[in-house]
Design a protein around this motif. Structure first.
Motif, PDB file in Angstrom:
ATOM      1  N   LYS A 221       0.600  -1.181   0.072  1.00  0.00           N
ATOM      2  CA  LYS A 221      -0.019  -0.062   0.065  1.00  0.00           C
ATOM      3  C   LYS A 221       0.912   1.161  -0.005  1.00  0.00           C
ATOM      4  O   LYS A 221       0.556   2.161  -0.660  1.00  0.00           O
ATOM      5  CB  LYS A 221      -1.028  -0.058   1.347  1.00  0.00           C
ATOM      6  N   LYS A 222       1.935   1.209   0.902  1.00  0.00           N
ATOM      7  CA  LYS A 222       2.595   2.539   0.944  1.00  0.00           C
ATOM      8  C   LYS A 222       3.351   2.826  -0.528  1.00  0.00           C
ATOM      9  O   LYS A 222       3.505   3.917  -0.717  1.00  0.00           O
ATOM     10  CB  LYS A 222       3.863   2.183   2.035  1.00  0.00           C
ATOM     11  N   LEU A 223       4.011   1.654  -0.895  1.00  0.00           N
ATOM     12  CA  LEU A 223       4.559   1.885  -2.343  1.00  0.00           C
ATOM     13  C   LEU A 223       3.672   2.214  -3.469  1.00  0.00           C
ATOM     14  O   LEU A 223       3.890   3.163  -4.367  1.00  0.00           O
ATOM     15  CB  LEU A 223       5.059   0.492  -2.778  1.00  0.00           C
ATOM     16  N   GLU A 224       2.700   1.865  -3.309  1.00  0.00           N
ATOM     17  CA  GLU A 224       1.363   2.191  -4.125  1.00  0.00           C
ATOM     18  C   GLU A 224       0.972   3.777  -4.140  1.00  0.00           C
ATOM     19  O   GLU A 224       1.152   4.551  -5.133  1.00  0.00           O
ATOM     20  CB  GLU A 224      -0.161   1.371  -3.977  1.00  0.00           C
ATOM     21  N   ASP A 225       1.043   4.126  -2.969  1.00  0.00           N
ATOM     22  CA  ASP A 225       0.760   5.472  -2.623  1.00  0.00           C
ATOM     23  C   ASP A 225       1.813   6.537  -2.732  1.00  0.00           C
ATOM     24  O   ASP A 225       1.500   7.697  -3.138  1.00  0.00           O
ATOM     25  CB  ASP A 225       0.221   5.640  -1.240  1.00  0.00           C
ATOM     26  N   GLU A 226       3.186   5.991  -2.546  1.00  0.00           N
ATOM     27  CA  GLU A 226       4.057   7.055  -2.284  1.00  0.00           C
ATOM     28  C   GLU A 226       5.325   6.874  -3.385  1.00  0.00           C
ATOM     29  O   GLU A 226       6.104   7.842  -3.494  1.00  0.00           O
ATOM     30  CB  GLU A 226       4.862   6.806  -1.070  1.00  0.00           C
ATOM     31  N   SER A 227       5.335   5.826  -3.978  1.00  0.00           N
ATOM     32  CA  SER A 227       6.599   5.613  -4.980  1.00  0.00           C
ATOM     33  C   SER A 227       6.480   6.139  -6.362  1.00  0.00           C
ATOM     34  O   SER A 227       7.641   6.504  -6.711  1.00  0.00           O
ATOM     35  CB  SER A 227       6.848   4.319  -5.119  1.00  0.00           C
ATOM     36  N   GLY A 228       5.459   6.517  -6.760  1.00  0.00           N
ATOM     37  CA  GLY A 228       5.260   6.965  -8.191  1.00  0.00           C
ATOM     38  C   GLY A 228       5.580   5.961  -9.289  1.00  0.00           C
ATOM     39  O   GLY A 228       5.905   6.414 -10.374  1.00  0.00           O
ATOM     40  N   ILE A 229       5.987   4.706  -8.938  1.00  0.00           N
ATOM     41  CA  ILE A 229       6.108   3.592  -9.862  1.00  0.00           C
ATOM     42  C   ILE A 229       4.864   3.147 -10.633  1.00  0.00           C
ATOM     43  O   ILE A 229       3.917   3.244  -9.889  1.00  0.00           O
ATOM     44  CB  ILE A 229       7.022   2.697  -9.287  1.00  0.00           C
ATOM     45  N   GLU A 230       4.801   2.734 -11.764  1.00  0.00           N
ATOM     46  CA  GLU A 230       3.590   2.396 -12.420  1.00  0.00           C
ATOM     47  C   GLU A 230       3.002   1.007 -12.006  1.00  0.00           C
ATOM     48  O   GLU A 230       1.925   0.758 -11.880  1.00  0.00           O
ATOM     49  CB  GLU A 230       3.538   2.258 -13.915  1.00  0.00           C
ATOM     50  N   ARG A 231       3.908  -0.029 -12.059  1.00  0.00           N
ATOM     51  CA  ARG A 231       3.641  -1.426 -11.723  1.00  0.00           C
ATOM     52  C   ARG A 231       4.433  -2.132 -10.729  1.00  0.00           C
ATOM     53  O   ARG A 231       5.748  -1.668 -10.797  1.00  0.00           O
ATOM     54  CB  ARG A 231       3.829  -2.183 -13.037  1.00  0.00           C
ATOM     55  N   ILE A 232       3.641  -3.081  -9.883  1.00  0.00           N
ATOM     56  CA  ILE A 232       4.434  -3.643  -8.800  1.00  0.00           C
ATOM     57  C   ILE A 232       4.243  -5.163  -8.782  1.00  0.00           C
ATOM     58  O   ILE A 232       3.458  -5.423  -8.925  1.00  0.00           O
ATOM     59  CB  ILE A 232       4.029  -3.000  -7.445  1.00  0.00           C
ATOM     60  N   ARG A 233       5.566  -5.806  -8.891  1.00  0.00           N
ATOM     61  CA  ARG A 233       5.379  -7.266  -8.705  1.00  0.00           C
ATOM     62  C   ARG A 233       6.264  -7.597  -7.704  1.00  0.00           C
ATOM     63  O   ARG A 233       6.956  -6.799  -7.029  1.00  0.00           O
ATOM     64  CB  ARG A 233       5.880  -7.970 -10.162  1.00  0.00           C
TER      65      ARG A 233
END
Ligand code: SAH
Ligand code: SF4
Ligand code: F3S
Length: 438
Positions: A221-233
């Motif tokens: 969740k934190k990465l989704e909200d704060e990282s600015g990256i488009e896709r996470i695996r």
């Protein structure tokens, strides 16, 4: 001119360690080369999860002998998981006395001083730390160019599945701090990377060692909200620790891809128990049902092993049956291989090589059929594809991955690398899909 070549064996952990080794070498003034003969330093970053991986290293070391004889200045190093095994560093020394440097998975950050020690003494240097030393932050990284970057979130493994060497060579679980991970992800987004793959031997255990209660779902969740990256695996997840909270976070996320890699290893409860996996076939199939209920278009992939000690034909039939029920999109299949020092090595009922081969062939045949059926189900769907570049499969063809992690080919006159586009799937094969931009 000092140039380096790193040859990497094994999993993404090692691939990423090699990116750190490359980063360190480049800060020392080395430049990369693709040719063994031109390299001033050659590092073999090794894997010992199966004997075949070790044999590749032994044979390459054998071939390097002549080069070292012709060029005594050349530094040959062996690092990674192999030297972390008991007696292995000594064995490498003995078999290949011309190896200059042997170091372990916990000694990557020491590379500059290890090279200096070799250069100054011109004697063999060995540095292998046992245990689980603290994480070193802020090491330089030389990543491969592309749309995707690996990002380690935790090191080590506490599971000790009875066949597996990894916990012995990587130490106990150690999680990086959420702030450090988010900062690295944001920096990767800033550098133009579109997708990150979070790495750990069992990412669902993230945070358990810190005791803060901040877990893997919170990190996503934190990465989704704060990282600015488009896709996470992320990889790899352990089925035992994949809970409902995590499935819900993924279901609600726009960035975390709907691909679930859940190594099942075996379909027989008797074998799962002997492996120490901590779940039953029923629990595993329930988990998949739960995932598909919350994420209907999820893709599910797995790792399966055949020929674990005591695996009867009936046990193997259970594995085949589980594969039919789970309908994996794809599977990595392995023949069980004895790893010295692991509990399974001493278990009774070792399966003959002949039987193991026959079982894996039957398993691959079944899985290929299911993979193709699963791919065909995608025909007609419109999917989001992150373009990676020109395909080698034909002129004017580009390729990328859909959110389910399947390769998608499509014709395009324009170079769309790095763009996320919509593709309608029109054709399907076992390992890739084809379509057209919509
Ligand atoms: N941490 C990950 C991956 C570990 S190694 C996980 O738990 O899934 C990757 C795969 O190698 C494992 O999933 C397993 O299927 C296989 N493997 C591990 N040890 C093995 C052995 N001794 N023989 C054959 N395959 C093995
Ligand atoms: Fe090995 Fe099991 Fe740890 Fe995976 S979870 S690395 S298979 S011990
Ligand atoms: Fe191999 Fe080490 Fe990875 S043993 S599979 S390279 S953690």
């Amino acid at each position: 001119m000092k140039s380096y070549l790193i040859k990497t064996f094994g999993c993404q952990m090692n691939e990423h360690d090699s990116e750190v080794l490359a980063g360190i070498l480049e800060t020392l003034g080395y430049t990369p080369t693709g040719e063994m003969e031109r390299a001033g330093i050659i590092l073999l970053n090794t894997c010992c999860v199966r004997e075949t991986a070790e044999n590749k290293v032994f044979s390459l070391l054998g071939r390097l002998r002549r080069q070292k004889m012709g060029n005594p200045e050349l530094i040959i190093g062996v690092c990674g998981c192999m030297p972390q095994q008991e007696h292995m560093a000594a064995r490498i020394r003995q078999l290949f006395p011309y190896v200059d440097l042997v170091f372990g998975t916990h000694n990557v950050h020491q590379l500059p001083e290890l090279i200096t020690r070799v250069e100054e003494s011109r004697e063999a240097v060995t540095e292998v730390w046992p245990g689980s030393p603290v994480i070193k932050e802020d090491l330089p990284v030389r990543r491969k160019e592309g749309v995707r970057a690996w990002l380690t979130i935790m090191y080590g493994c506490n599971n000790f599945c009875t066949y597996c060497i990894v916990p012995y060579v990587r130490g106990r679980e150690r999680s990086r701090k959420p702030e450090d991970i988010v900062a690295e992800a944001a920096s990767l987004a800033g550098q133009g990377y579109k997708e990150i793959i979070l790495l750990g031997q069992n990412v669902n255990s993230y945070g358990k060692d810190s005791g803060s209660g901040f877990d893997f779902a919170d990190l996503l969740k934190k990465l989704e909200d704060e990282s600015g990256i488009e896709r996470i695996r992320y990889m790899t997840s352990h089925p035992r620790d994949f809970n409902e909270k995590l499935i819900k976070v993924i279901a609600a996320s726009a960035k975390v891809c709907e691909h679930f890699h859940l190594p099942v290893q075996a379909g027989s409860n008797k074998i799962l128990k002997k492996m120490g996996r901590g779940y039953t076939r029923e629990a595993y199939l329930n988990l998949i049902a739960e995932i598909k209920a919350l994420v209907p278009l999820a893709t599910v992939t797995t790792d399966i092993m055949v020929g674990f000690p005591g695996e009867s034909q009936e046990d193997f039939n259970d594995t085949m049956d589980l594969v039919r029920q789970a309908r994996f999109d794809s599977a990595y299949t392995f023949i069980y291989n004895t790893r010295p020092g692991t509990p399974a090595a001493g278990m009774e009922g070792q399966v003959s090589e002949e039987e193991k081969k026959e079982r894996i062939q039957n398993l691959i045949r079944l899985q290929n059929r299911i993979s193709l059926e699963r791919s065909i189900e995608e025909i007609g769907r419109i999917q989001e594809v992150l373009v990676e570049g020109e395909s080698k499969k034909g002129k004017g063809l580009q390729f990328g991955r859909n959110r389910g992690n399947k390769m998608v080919l499509f014709p395009s006159a324009e170079d769309l690398t790095g763009k996320t586009i919509k593709v309608r799937i029109t054709a399907a094969q076992i390992a890739h899909l084809a379509g057209e931009i919509v």
